[in-house]
Motif scaffolding. Structure first.
Motif, PDB file in Angstrom:
ATOM      1  N   LEU A 238       0.924  -1.280  -0.607  1.00 35.16           N
ATOM      2  CA  LEU A 238       0.077   0.387   0.481  1.00 35.16           C
ATOM      3  C   LEU A 238       0.961   1.369  -0.333  1.00 35.16           C
ATOM      4  CD1 LEU A 238      -2.762  -1.441   2.852  1.00 35.16           C
ATOM      5  CD2 LEU A 238      -2.844  -0.650   0.068  1.00 35.16           C
TER       6      LEU A 238
ATOM      7  N   ILE B 119      -0.639   5.043  -0.560  1.00 35.36           N
ATOM      8  CA  ILE B 119      -1.170   4.872   0.631  1.00 35.36           C
ATOM      9  C   ILE B 119      -0.845   4.870   1.715  1.00 35.36           C
ATOM     10  CG2 ILE B 119      -3.617   4.167   1.037  1.00 35.36           C
ATOM     11  CD1 ILE B 119      -3.846   2.887  -1.824  1.00 35.36           C
ATOM     12  N   GLU B 120      -1.425   6.176   2.981  1.00 37.52           N
ATOM     13  CA  GLU B 120      -1.198   6.041   3.973  1.00 37.52           C
ATOM     14  C   GLU B 120      -1.547   4.488   4.809  1.00 37.52           C
ATOM     15  OE1 GLU B 120      -1.636   8.880   8.177  1.00 37.52           O
ATOM     16  OE2 GLU B 120      -2.894   9.650   5.781  1.00 37.52           O
TER      17      GLU B 120
ATOM     18  N   VAL C 213      -5.811   2.284   6.676  1.00 37.06           N
ATOM     19  CA  VAL C 213      -5.127   2.721   5.249  1.00 37.06           C
ATOM     20  C   VAL C 213      -6.197   4.116   5.436  1.00 37.06           C
ATOM     21  CG1 VAL C 213      -5.551   2.228   3.061  1.00 37.06           C
ATOM     22  CG2 VAL C 213      -5.683   0.215   4.827  1.00 37.06           C
ATOM     23  N   ALA C 214      -5.318   5.448   4.939  1.00 37.78           N
ATOM     24  CA  ALA C 214      -5.833   6.277   4.562  1.00 37.78           C
ATOM     25  C   ALA C 214      -6.619   7.462   5.440  1.00 37.78           C
ATOM     26  CB  ALA C 214      -6.695   6.026   3.072  1.00 37.78           C
TER      27      ALA C 214
END
Length: 71
Positions: free
Chosen positions: A7, A12-13, A39-40
């Motif tokens: 990711l 993507i954070e 995630v994000a």
């Protein structure tokens, strides 16, 4: 963790073992829950390695989503 690395390579954070704040009746409790992945800043990922999901696994995720703030 392979999922996190994949990711992140996509830009993507990803946050691992993110503490979940519980807000109840005007009080904030910082202890008690940790999300496996956030995630994000929007998607909660709870990773399990079990033969079959038990009712408690689903309850835990719903508790995170209903009572918690991951920000």
């Amino acid at each position: 963790m392979i999922l996190c690395d994949s990711l992140r390579k996509l830009g993507i954070e990803v946050e691992r073992q993110k503490p979940i704040l519980i807000r109840f009746e005007g009080k904030t409790f910082a202890e008690g829950y940790r999300a496996d992945l956030v995630v994000a800043g929007q998607v909660l990922v709870e990773i399990k390695s079990v033969e079959q999901l038990a009712r408690i696994h689903r309850k835990r995720v719903f508790t995170y989503l209903n009572c918690a703030s991951v920000y």
